[in-house]
Design a protein around this motif. Structure first.
Motif, mmCIF file in Angstrom:
data_model
loop_
_atom_site.group_PDB
_atom_site.id
_atom_site.type_symbol
_atom_site.label_atom_id
_atom_site.label_comp_id
_atom_site.label_asym_id
_atom_site.label_seq_id
_atom_site.Cartn_x
_atom_site.Cartn_y
_atom_site.Cartn_z
ATOM 1 N N GLU A 61 0.930 -1.261 0.032
ATOM 2 C CA GLU A 61 0.053 -0.051 0.183
ATOM 3 C C GLU A 61 0.849 1.103 -0.142
ATOM 4 O O GLU A 61 1.983 1.222 0.419
ATOM 5 C CB GLU A 61 -0.679 -0.097 1.227
ATOM 6 C CG GLU A 61 -1.779 -1.167 0.856
ATOM 7 C CD GLU A 61 -2.949 -1.151 2.079
ATOM 8 O OE1 GLU A 61 -3.440 -0.110 2.652
ATOM 9 O OE2 GLU A 61 -3.875 -2.370 2.252
ATOM 10 N N PHE A 62 0.502 2.315 -0.643
ATOM 11 C CA PHE A 62 1.389 3.446 -0.949
ATOM 12 C C PHE A 62 0.714 4.731 0.025
ATOM 13 O O PHE A 62 -0.360 4.824 0.613
ATOM 14 C CB PHE A 62 1.168 3.819 -2.317
ATOM 15 C CG PHE A 62 1.777 2.656 -2.976
ATOM 16 C CD1 PHE A 62 3.120 2.647 -3.282
ATOM 17 C CD2 PHE A 62 0.816 1.579 -3.459
ATOM 18 C CE1 PHE A 62 3.684 1.698 -4.148
ATOM 19 C CE2 PHE A 62 1.586 0.506 -4.140
ATOM 20 C CZ PHE A 62 2.976 0.565 -4.508
ATOM 21 N N ARG A 63 1.561 5.836 0.243
ATOM 22 C CA ARG A 63 1.131 6.894 0.727
ATOM 23 C C ARG A 63 0.260 7.906 -0.362
ATOM 24 O O ARG A 63 0.479 7.692 -1.635
ATOM 25 C CB ARG A 63 2.381 7.875 0.985
ATOM 26 C CG ARG A 63 3.443 7.166 1.964
ATOM 27 C CD ARG A 63 4.416 8.055 2.416
ATOM 28 N NE ARG A 63 5.094 8.692 1.274
ATOM 29 C CZ ARG A 63 6.265 8.231 0.699
ATOM 30 N NH1 ARG A 63 6.700 6.993 1.077
ATOM 31 N NH2 ARG A 63 6.726 8.826 -0.381
ATOM 32 N N PRO A 64 -0.564 8.746 -0.026
ATOM 33 C CA PRO A 64 -1.323 9.834 -0.673
ATOM 34 C C PRO A 64 -0.589 10.385 -1.746
ATOM 35 O O PRO A 64 -0.866 10.636 -2.782
ATOM 36 C CB PRO A 64 -2.109 10.732 0.334
ATOM 37 C CG PRO A 64 -2.158 9.821 1.874
ATOM 38 C CD PRO A 64 -0.822 8.844 1.550
ATOM 39 N N THR A 124 -3.436 1.575 -3.570
ATOM 40 C CA THR A 124 -2.519 0.493 -4.202
ATOM 41 C C THR A 124 -2.313 0.601 -5.600
ATOM 42 O O THR A 124 -2.718 1.734 -6.249
ATOM 43 C CB THR A 124 -3.510 -0.868 -4.167
ATOM 44 O OG1 THR A 124 -4.771 -0.416 -4.881
ATOM 45 C CG2 THR A 124 -3.927 -1.418 -2.793
ATOM 46 N N ARG A 125 -1.320 -0.280 -5.786
ATOM 47 C CA ARG A 125 -0.982 -0.181 -7.628
ATOM 48 C C ARG A 125 -1.867 -1.048 -8.385
ATOM 49 O O ARG A 125 -1.990 -2.195 -8.220
ATOM 50 C CB ARG A 125 0.353 -0.128 -7.705
ATOM 51 C CG ARG A 125 0.711 0.113 -8.979
ATOM 52 C CD ARG A 125 2.488 -0.201 -9.239
ATOM 53 N NE ARG A 125 2.662 -1.695 -9.452
ATOM 54 C CZ ARG A 125 3.422 -2.409 -8.815
ATOM 55 N NH1 ARG A 125 4.706 -1.738 -8.289
ATOM 56 N NH2 ARG A 125 3.695 -3.708 -8.678
ATOM 57 N N HIS A 126 -2.454 -0.799 -9.508
ATOM 58 C CA HIS A 126 -3.251 -1.384 -10.218
ATOM 59 C C HIS A 126 -2.253 -1.841 -11.386
ATOM 60 O O HIS A 126 -1.493 -0.835 -11.997
ATOM 61 C CB HIS A 126 -4.337 -0.655 -10.951
ATOM 62 C CG HIS A 126 -5.256 -1.299 -12.145
ATOM 63 N ND1 HIS A 126 -6.276 -1.739 -11.720
ATOM 64 C CD2 HIS A 126 -5.014 -1.164 -13.214
ATOM 65 C CE1 HIS A 126 -6.769 -2.616 -12.906
ATOM 66 N NE2 HIS A 126 -6.036 -2.208 -13.881
ATOM 67 N N ILE A 135 -1.277 4.153 -9.635
ATOM 68 C CA ILE A 135 -1.729 3.959 -7.915
ATOM 69 C C ILE A 135 -2.953 4.778 -7.936
ATOM 70 O O ILE A 135 -2.977 6.121 -7.997
ATOM 71 C CB ILE A 135 -0.479 4.702 -7.285
ATOM 72 C CG1 ILE A 135 0.741 3.614 -7.488
ATOM 73 C CG2 ILE A 135 -0.859 4.506 -5.896
ATOM 74 C CD1 ILE A 135 2.020 3.892 -6.837
ATOM 75 N N GLY A 136 -3.782 4.276 -6.935
ATOM 76 C CA GLY A 136 -5.071 4.641 -6.833
ATOM 77 C C GLY A 136 -5.624 4.524 -5.290
ATOM 78 O O GLY A 136 -5.261 3.446 -4.711
ATOM 79 N N ASN A 193 -10.156 7.622 -4.997
ATOM 80 C CA ASN A 193 -9.748 8.861 -4.873
ATOM 81 C C ASN A 193 -10.576 9.704 -4.446
ATOM 82 O O ASN A 193 -10.721 10.840 -4.573
ATOM 83 C CB ASN A 193 -8.858 9.437 -6.228
ATOM 84 C CG ASN A 193 -7.929 8.628 -6.817
ATOM 85 O OD1 ASN A 193 -7.582 7.640 -6.262
ATOM 86 N ND2 ASN A 193 -7.493 8.785 -7.942
ATOM 87 N N ASP A 194 -11.403 9.139 -3.139
ATOM 88 C CA ASP A 194 -12.299 9.949 -2.581
ATOM 89 C C ASP A 194 -13.407 10.574 -3.025
ATOM 90 O O ASP A 194 -13.960 11.647 -2.561
ATOM 91 C CB ASP A 194 -11.607 11.145 -1.605
ATOM 92 C CG ASP A 194 -10.371 10.535 -0.756
ATOM 93 O OD1 ASP A 194 -10.890 9.625 0.232
ATOM 94 O OD2 ASP A 194 -9.175 10.925 -0.668
#
Ligand code: MTE
Ligand code: MO
Length: 253
Positions: A61-64, A124-126, A135-136, A193-194
């Motif tokens: 998992e990634f940072r914003p 995550t990365r698609h 990444i979204g 993305n919110d």
């Protein structure tokens, strides 16, 4: 008797996490070959445990700040059927997700129902098989939460996702096994993305299945079925691309 013994063997060996993982273990353990392995000695039993643990591993998992400024769309970007257009026109207020097949309690869930369940958000990365990644951020209830509500029957082996779109006349669909269905990052995303999921990215909901390639992440999901076999669904290989281009059914990354 053997199912109980193998279940105990797994519990004693520490492979058991949740009861849900156990449901998957039972199914694996009930294959005759696996049963033989389980009873053939502790060393091999440990090997099986390791294999199960790998399937439970989390995708990174990634940072914003690592999110892709542009997340492209791919495959169908609008199902473009009269039925789908009508759903878009009323912002999916009348849309219901049907959960059926081998379940104790068939369900019909609205977007509000899904949004009211405990949520998981993940960045995550698609990875698309065609060679691009993005990444979204994705949010929605765990597929496992929905399946627990419906009560998957013992005979079920796969979860099938039926989509609103057709490619060259064939309905898009996908399927996964119960290990992936209950994986802690497998969600029914209604937000990206919110924001509410756009039509391009699969409104009103799409599957996020972070340990597999992009084509497994069914967009425009209308119905979910628990089934014992993939025979008789599409051309029987478990997904649109699997049926038509020979992509692998299991597309682990
Ligand atoms: N229903 C449906 N789901 C689909 C597809 C599709 O054509 N129809 N394409 C798949 C492929 S190949 C990819 S890479 C992703 C693309 O998701 P995106 O449009 O959000 O980038 O959706 C997957 N899910
Ligand atoms: Mo893809």
């Amino acid at each position: 008797m053997s199912a109980i013994l193998t279940r105990r063997a797994l519990v004693a060996g520490g492979a058991a996490g949740t009861g849900l993982l156990l449901a998957g273990c039972d199914r694996i353990a009930s294959a005759p070959a696996t049963r033989k392995i389980l009873f053939s000695g502790e060393k091999i039993n440990l090997g099986l445990q390791r294999a199960l643990t790998d399937r439970a591993a989390l995708a990174p998992e990634f940072r914003p700040d690592q999110m892709s400024p542009v997340f492209r769309t791919n495959g169908t970007i609008n199902p473009n059927t009269p039925q789908y257009a009508a759903m878009v026109a009323d912002r999916f207020a009348g849309w219901r997700l049907a959960i059926g097949g081998l379940v104790q309690r068939p369900l019909s869930l609205s977007l509000a129902d899904l949004a009211a369940m405990p949520q998981r958000a993940q960045i995550t990365r698609h990875d698309c098989v065609e060679g691009w990644s993005a990444i979204g951020k994705w949010q929605g209830p765990l597929l496992g939460t929905v399946l627990k509500l419906a009560g998957v029957r013992d005979a079920a082996r796969y979860i099938v996702f039926r989509c609103a779109d057709f490619i060259r006349g064939a309905a898009y669909y996908e399927s996964i096994d119960l290990i992936d269905a209950f994986h802690p990052q497998t969600i029914l995303a209604w937000a990206m993305n919110d924001q509410r999921l756009s039509v391009g990215h699969g409104a009103p909901i799409r599957l996020r299945l972070e340990r597999q390639l992009g084509y497994k992440h069914a967009k425009y999901v209308m119905a979910i079925d628990a089934v014992a076999s993939l025979d008789g669904i599409g051309k029987g290989k478990g997904g649109y691309w699997e049926d038509n281009v020979n992509y692998d059914w299991y597309a682990g990354i």
